[in-house]
Design a protein around this motif. Structure first.
Motif, PDB file in Angstrom:
ATOM      1  N   LEU A   1      55.226  27.645  -7.501  1.00  0.00           N
ATOM      2  CA  LEU A   1      55.599  28.922  -6.512  1.00  0.00           C
ATOM      3  C   LEU A   1      54.387  29.404  -5.762  1.00  0.00           C
ATOM      4  CD1 LEU A   1      57.997  30.671  -5.925  1.00  0.00           C
ATOM      5  CD2 LEU A   1      57.315  32.183  -7.934  1.00  0.00           C
ATOM      6  N   MET A   2      53.222  29.090  -6.470  1.00  0.00           N
ATOM      7  CA  MET A   2      51.961  29.660  -5.701  1.00  0.00           C
ATOM      8  C   MET A   2      51.832  28.863  -4.376  1.00  0.00           C
ATOM      9  SD  MET A   2      49.073  30.069  -8.895  1.00  0.00           S
ATOM     10  CE  MET A   2      49.689  30.717 -10.428  1.00  0.00           C
ATOM     11  N   GLU A   3      52.088  27.481  -4.509  1.00  0.00           N
ATOM     12  CA  GLU A   3      51.857  26.865  -3.320  1.00  0.00           C
ATOM     13  C   GLU A   3      52.733  26.859  -2.188  1.00  0.00           C
ATOM     14  OE1 GLU A   3      51.768  22.683  -4.291  1.00  0.00           O
ATOM     15  OE2 GLU A   3      49.764  22.577  -5.674  1.00  0.00           O
ATOM     16  N   PHE A   4      54.095  27.513  -2.731  1.00  0.00           N
ATOM     17  CA  PHE A   4      55.272  27.832  -1.770  1.00  0.00           C
ATOM     18  C   PHE A   4      54.583  29.076  -1.111  1.00  0.00           C
ATOM     19  CE2 PHE A   4      58.947  30.532  -0.953  1.00  0.00           C
ATOM     20  CZ  PHE A   4      59.809  29.420  -0.385  1.00  0.00           C
ATOM     21  N   VAL A   5      54.059  29.932  -1.577  1.00  0.00           N
ATOM     22  CA  VAL A   5      53.576  31.180  -1.108  1.00  0.00           C
ATOM     23  C   VAL A   5      52.540  30.666  -0.088  1.00  0.00           C
ATOM     24  CG1 VAL A   5      52.401  33.496  -1.482  1.00  0.00           C
ATOM     25  CG2 VAL A   5      54.325  32.790  -3.005  1.00  0.00           C
ATOM     26  N   ARG A   6      51.374  29.988  -0.523  1.00  0.00           N
ATOM     27  CA  ARG A   6      50.371  29.616   0.226  1.00  0.00           C
ATOM     28  C   ARG A   6      50.985  28.907   1.597  1.00  0.00           C
ATOM     29  NH1 ARG A   6      47.463  24.486  -1.810  1.00  0.00           N
ATOM     30  NH2 ARG A   6      49.192  23.729  -0.979  1.00  0.00           N
TER      31      ARG A   6
ATOM     32  N   GLY B   1      55.652  39.420  -3.475  1.00  0.00           N
ATOM     33  CA  GLY B   1      56.368  39.414  -4.590  1.00  0.00           C
ATOM     34  C   GLY B   1      56.487  38.195  -5.446  1.00  0.00           C
ATOM     35  N   LEU B   2      56.726  37.282  -4.613  1.00  0.00           N
ATOM     36  CA  LEU B   2      56.833  35.649  -5.242  1.00  0.00           C
ATOM     37  C   LEU B   2      55.456  35.293  -5.703  1.00  0.00           C
ATOM     38  CD1 LEU B   2      58.903  33.866  -2.606  1.00  0.00           C
ATOM     39  CD2 LEU B   2      59.665  34.201  -5.134  1.00  0.00           C
ATOM     40  N   LEU B   3      54.293  35.735  -5.246  1.00  0.00           N
ATOM     41  CA  LEU B   3      52.934  35.434  -5.579  1.00  0.00           C
ATOM     42  C   LEU B   3      52.486  36.086  -6.871  1.00  0.00           C
ATOM     43  CD1 LEU B   3      50.398  33.783  -5.277  1.00  0.00           C
ATOM     44  CD2 LEU B   3      49.579  35.472  -3.797  1.00  0.00           C
ATOM     45  N   ASN B   4      52.873  37.404  -6.973  1.00  0.00           N
ATOM     46  CA  ASN B   4      52.527  38.198  -7.914  1.00  0.00           C
ATOM     47  C   ASN B   4      53.441  37.535  -9.321  1.00  0.00           C
ATOM     48  OD1 ASN B   4      51.548  39.846  -6.053  1.00  0.00           O
ATOM     49  ND2 ASN B   4      51.471  41.366  -7.769  1.00  0.00           N
ATOM     50  N   TYR B   5      54.637  37.221  -9.070  1.00  0.00           N
ATOM     51  CA  TYR B   5      55.249  36.561 -10.138  1.00  0.00           C
ATOM     52  C   TYR B   5      54.726  35.379 -10.560  1.00  0.00           C
ATOM     53  CZ  TYR B   5      59.575  36.492 -13.433  1.00  0.00           C
ATOM     54  OH  TYR B   5      60.291  36.271 -14.380  1.00  0.00           O
ATOM     55  N   ALA B   6      54.499  34.715  -9.826  1.00  0.00           N
ATOM     56  CA  ALA B   6      54.046  33.107 -10.059  1.00  0.00           C
ATOM     57  C   ALA B   6      52.668  33.346 -10.806  1.00  0.00           C
ATOM     58  CB  ALA B   6      53.773  32.415  -8.455  1.00  0.00           C
ATOM     59  N   MET B   7      51.696  34.349 -10.489  1.00  0.00           N
ATOM     60  CA  MET B   7      50.580  34.406 -11.245  1.00  0.00           C
ATOM     61  C   MET B   7      50.778  34.909 -12.635  1.00  0.00           C
ATOM     62  SD  MET B   7      48.371  36.085  -8.074  1.00  0.00           S
ATOM     63  CE  MET B   7      46.942  36.425  -9.225  1.00  0.00           C
ATOM     64  N   LEU B   8      51.977  35.552 -12.843  1.00  0.00           N
ATOM     65  CA  LEU B   8      52.296  36.205 -14.122  1.00  0.00           C
ATOM     66  C   LEU B   8      53.104  35.044 -14.985  1.00  0.00           C
ATOM     67  CD1 LEU B   8      53.256  38.277 -16.440  1.00  0.00           C
ATOM     68  CD2 LEU B   8      55.715  38.464 -15.062  1.00  0.00           C
ATOM     69  N   THR B   9      53.722  34.237 -14.299  1.00  0.00           N
ATOM     70  CA  THR B   9      54.489  32.923 -15.120  1.00  0.00           C
ATOM     71  C   THR B   9      53.550  31.615 -14.831  1.00  0.00           C
ATOM     72  OG1 THR B   9      55.676  32.407 -13.126  1.00  0.00           O
ATOM     73  CG2 THR B   9      56.712  34.122 -14.521  1.00  0.00           C
ATOM     74  N   GLU B  10      52.342  31.724 -14.300  1.00  0.00           N
ATOM     75  CA  GLU B  10      51.623  30.424 -14.005  1.00  0.00           C
ATOM     76  C   GLU B  10      52.216  29.399 -13.467  1.00  0.00           C
ATOM     77  OE1 GLU B  10      49.658  29.839 -17.935  1.00  0.00           O
ATOM     78  OE2 GLU B  10      48.381  31.286 -17.575  1.00  0.00           O
ATOM     79  N   ASP B  11      53.293  29.743 -12.430  1.00  0.00           N
ATOM     80  CA  ASP B  11      53.829  28.673 -11.868  1.00  0.00           C
ATOM     81  C   ASP B  11      53.231  28.177 -10.718  1.00  0.00           C
ATOM     82  OD1 ASP B  11      55.869  27.408 -10.396  1.00  0.00           O
ATOM     83  OD2 ASP B  11      57.688  28.620 -10.790  1.00  0.00           O
ATOM     84  N   ALA B  12      52.558  27.067 -10.834  1.00  0.00           N
ATOM     85  CA  ALA B  12      51.625  26.550  -9.827  1.00  0.00           C
ATOM     86  C   ALA B  12      52.626  26.118  -8.475  1.00  0.00           C
ATOM     87  CB  ALA B  12      50.969  25.320 -10.180  1.00  0.00           C
TER      88      ALA B  12
ATOM     89  N   GLY C   1      61.416  22.866   6.398  1.00  0.00           N
ATOM     90  CA  GLY C   1      61.042  24.251   6.470  1.00  0.00           C
ATOM     91  C   GLY C   1      61.313  24.976   5.308  1.00  0.00           C
ATOM     92  N   PRO C   2      62.569  25.063   4.936  1.00  0.00           N
ATOM     93  CA  PRO C   2      62.854  25.802   3.563  1.00  0.00           C
ATOM     94  C   PRO C   2      61.886  25.735   2.387  1.00  0.00           C
ATOM     95  CG  PRO C   2      64.815  25.158   4.766  1.00  0.00           C
ATOM     96  CD  PRO C   2      63.482  24.551   5.494  1.00  0.00           C
ATOM     97  N   SER C   3      61.576  24.285   2.274  1.00  0.00           N
ATOM     98  CA  SER C   3      60.652  23.990   0.852  1.00  0.00           C
ATOM     99  C   SER C   3      59.293  24.419   1.118  1.00  0.00           C
ATOM    100  CB  SER C   3      60.696  22.549   0.784  1.00  0.00           C
ATOM    101  OG  SER C   3      59.969  21.710   1.714  1.00  0.00           O
ATOM    102  N   LEU C   4      58.747  24.807   2.622  1.00  0.00           N
ATOM    103  CA  LEU C   4      57.488  25.117   2.886  1.00  0.00           C
ATOM    104  C   LEU C   4      57.420  26.711   3.025  1.00  0.00           C
ATOM    105  CD1 LEU C   4      56.786  21.919   4.952  1.00  0.00           C
ATOM    106  CD2 LEU C   4      55.897  22.402   2.825  1.00  0.00           C
ATOM    107  N   ALA C   5      58.459  27.173   3.040  1.00  0.00           N
ATOM    108  CA  ALA C   5      58.372  28.928   3.178  1.00  0.00           C
ATOM    109  C   ALA C   5      58.287  29.279   4.576  1.00  0.00           C
ATOM    110  CB  ALA C   5      57.333  29.382   2.213  1.00  0.00           C
ATOM    111  N   HIS C   6      58.874  28.348   5.580  1.00  0.00           N
ATOM    112  CA  HIS C   6      58.923  28.808   6.841  1.00  0.00           C
ATOM    113  C   HIS C   6      59.967  29.782   7.111  1.00  0.00           C
ATOM    114  CE1 HIS C   6      57.024  24.589   8.409  1.00  0.00           C
ATOM    115  NE2 HIS C   6      56.122  25.495   7.463  1.00  0.00           N
ATOM    116  N   TRP C   7      59.607  30.460   8.299  1.00  0.00           N
ATOM    117  CA  TRP C   7      60.395  31.508   8.269  1.00  0.00           C
ATOM    118  C   TRP C   7      60.479  32.330   9.838  1.00  0.00           C
ATOM    119  CZ3 TRP C   7      57.346  35.703   9.402  1.00  0.00           C
ATOM    120  CH2 TRP C   7      55.999  35.792   9.064  1.00  0.00           C
TER     121      TRP C   7
ATOM    122  N   GLY D   1      43.457  31.130  -7.139  1.00  0.00           N
ATOM    123  CA  GLY D   1      42.816  29.903  -7.235  1.00  0.00           C
ATOM    124  C   GLY D   1      43.471  28.790  -6.287  1.00  0.00           C
ATOM    125  N   VAL D   2      44.023  28.939  -5.492  1.00  0.00           N
ATOM    126  CA  VAL D   2      44.836  28.003  -4.731  1.00  0.00           C
ATOM    127  C   VAL D   2      44.289  28.134  -3.107  1.00  0.00           C
ATOM    128  CG1 VAL D   2      47.056  28.080  -5.860  1.00  0.00           C
ATOM    129  CG2 VAL D   2      46.962  29.771  -3.927  1.00  0.00           C
ATOM    130  N   GLY D   3      43.372  28.781  -3.015  1.00  0.00           N
ATOM    131  CA  GLY D   3      42.683  28.798  -1.621  1.00  0.00           C
ATOM    132  C   GLY D   3      41.411  29.649  -1.552  1.00  0.00           C
TER     133      GLY D   3
END
Length: 608
Positions: free
Chosen positions: A306-311, A293-304, A274-280, A357-359
């Motif tokens: 982290l984007m998937e974590f948010v998705r 917040g994580l998604l905006n920062y992932a888009m800034l840093t182009e961290d794919a 669960g933790p690696s899949l952003a369950h809460w 672009g992740v969904g």
């Protein structure tokens, strides 16, 4: 604009100077009388200025309760440090949408106080103790989340005015947030501190305690709610400044927020990480705000990654409540009601996931906005009056509370907590108003975008723009009319419920065969002034959903709910002191009503 706000403005003891004009183009047009988010923004200007208290430096009345005689507004310690900044960001957004200057001076006075008196020499925005019996602290304090939202507010003002002073102030807040963070190993954090409001820095004492927050679990502080928005402020600020502390702080906050202890589902299979899949679980708004917040920062840093974590976290969140209409519980572990903040967060993330672009989540946006988001906006004065008349008599506790024109001043606000088809305890928790109004803007801005001659239409909602006007006849008719102004090509996303085989496109020379790219309809070689008409069948369908042992039956036309069962009549709900939702019998007509209205196109679009 509307009588309630005018009455309050006339009775106010302040005299307002003539406001400045919002720059843009205005013209009249015959349009379908269907959902128009710009109209909802115009109503929202009323509460965004009416809920402020001129006797206390335009501090927001955080709570408004309509279910008493008289209805009343009350100050709370969290209003000034965390919610005033939200209103300061929302107001420019609403004006860009509708062009209305209503109570512009109130907005200016509020921002002058925040920027000139409440901002300290160190650059932080402080909640001041002076003359505030509800302050609950022995000194002035600066809330971490409130300062993140203050950054976003100043960025909105910067984009509206192009005044470099706002950029300078943004840099100062970022520098100070970086300085007061506590660094450990490869991450950084802010402590709970317990001064005035969780996660707040005392002007004199600094952090009252420096212990690292542990879980943010039920019954404890919602750590990710207060820390996550800092990432959103940092990522947004990167658009106008190259401040090195953006990455210096952000790169340290991400691993702290992602710590597995913050991402635990209430019940999880031993075979699911669960933790690696952003369950809460627990406080819906808290965790989804962190995902934003994580998604905006992932888009800034182009961290794919982290984007998937948010998705993954977003998709997990859709399991709670009834995602088909945008109803999400405030608390996932109890029989909770829907906090508008939850809807607003889900609107924002679903749009940003598409942008990243992740969904493809445009149908989610459409469902959330057309249904629960707009239903939880209080726009019916008669309903609120009857709710109050059904309630008990209560004495107002001044000066913390007021009963002055409460209903009139709060029209356009958003419900703090609500059931599916009614609000059992109609009240504003104005964090919901701050976030709900911004969700209107997110969806409105995303309806259509334009770049290099290409117009992209993502949502089939009404919108006037400099490049193309969109007239939506939904949900009455499956008809959308595009009136081109500048575009050479347009792509139009067609909702998944539409039968593409029955869709028809009419251009200047007649019917054409649709050209598709995924869910987007393509039309190229556009002429200025060309009108494109898209038609398709809209059939009613029945869908069921179970929530807290109640099975609801929804009648949909497209993505719009036109009926909910079980449910009482509006009269029965009002008699009980409840505010009814989904009073939508008028939508069941097969032909969209038309009206002549003034459309407004701002010369400014605020990035978010």
């Amino acid at each position: 604009m509307f009588s309630g706000s005018q009455v309050w403005a006339q009775q106010s003891k302040w005299e307002w100077a003539a406001p400045n004009e919002v720059p843009g183009e205005r013209y009249e047009a015959m349009v379908p009388n269907t959902l128009d988010l710009a109209e909802r923004a115009e109503i929202a200007l009323n509460v965004l200025t009416g809920a402020l208290d001129p006797d206390y430096n335009y501090e927001i009345f955080f709570f408004t309760s309509f279910r008493y005689q008289p209805p009343f507004m009350v100050h709370d310690r969290t209003g000034l440090p965390t919610i005033n900044p939200k209103f300061a960001e929302s107001l420019p957004m609403m004006r860009v949408m509708c062009g209305n200057n209503f109570n512009r001076d109130i907005e200016t006075h509020m921002m002058e106080y925040m920027a000139c008196q409440a901002t300290g020499e160190d650059g932080l925005y402080y909640s001041l103790k002076k003359n505030r019996s509800w302050h609950r602290a022995d000194e002035d304090f600066a809330n971490v989340c409130g300062n993140a939202r203050y950054i976003l507010a100043m960025l909105a003002w910067y984009n509206m005015t192009n005044d470099a002073v706002w950029k300078e102030r943004v840099d100062r807040v970022i520098d100070r947030l970086s300085e007061i963070a506590l660094y450990k190993d490869d991450y950084a954090y802010y402590p709970v501190s317990n001064i005035g409001e969780w996660f707040s820095w005392g002007r004199k004492t600094g952090w009252l305690e420096k212990k690292e927050p542990i879980t943010g679990a039920p019954g404890e502080h919602p750590t990710v709610l207060y820390v996550g928005p800092v990432l959103r402020g940092l990522a947004k600020a990167a658009e106008i400044t190259d401040n090195s502390n953006i990455r210096g702080l952000g790169d340290k906050l991400v691993p702290f927020i992602k710590k597995p202890r913050h991402w635990q589902a209430e019940q999880e299979s031993a075979f699911v990480d669960g933790p690696s899949l952003a369950h809460w679980h627990f406080h819906f708004h808290g965790w989804v705000a962190a995902l934003r917040g994580l998604l905006n920062y992932a888009m800034l840093t182009e961290d794919a990654d982290l984007m998937e974590f948010v998705r993954d976290g977003y998709d997990y969140g859709r399991n709670y409540g009834i995602a088909r209409i945008g109803w999400f519980p405030e608390l996932t572990n109890t029989n909770a009601q829907c906090e508008t903040c939850c809807i607003a967060d889900m609107v924002a993330i679903s749009i940003k996931l598409c942008d990243a672009g992740v969904g493809d989540y445009w149908d989610d946006v459409d469902r959330y906005v057309r249904n629960q988001l707009v239903e939880q906006q209080y726009i019916n004065k008669d309903y609120l009056t009857k709710v109050s008349e059904a309630g008990p008599v209560r004495k107002v506790d001044r000066p913390r509370e007021t009963d002055e024109n409460v209903i009139e001043r709060n029209l356009g606000g958003f419900a703090g907590r609500a059931m599916v088809d009614h609000d059992t305890d109609p009240w504003n928790m104005h964090c919901c108003t701050g976030n709900g109004t911004q969700a209107l803007y997110y969806a409105w801005e995303a309806i259509t975008r334009f770049k290099n001659g290409l117009a992209q239409v993502n949502l089939l909602l009404n919108r006037a723009s400099a490049w193309m006007d969109i007239d939506s006849y939904l949900p009455y008719e499956g008809k959308v009319v595009l009136k081109n102004k500048q575009a050479k090509m347009v792509t139009v996303r067609i909702p998944r419920w539409v039968d593409k085989s029955k869709l028809m496109v009419e251009r200047r020379w007649g019917a054409i065969k649709p050209i598709w790219s995924g869910n987007y309809l393509l039309c190229n070689s556009l002429d200025r002034g060309e009108v494109i008409t898209i038609t398709f069948p809209v059939d009613e369908r029945i869908e069921k959903a179970k929530l807290y042992n109640t099975e609801y039956t929804f009648t949909f036309r497209g993505n719009t709910v036109v009926d909910v069962n079980p449910g009482s009549t509006p009269q029965e709900y009002l008699k009980a002191g409840y505010y009814p939702f989904y009073v939508r019998d008028y939508i069941k007509a097969k032909t969209a009503p038309m009206k002549i209205k003034e459309r407004f196109i701002s010369t400014v679009i605020l990035p978010w």
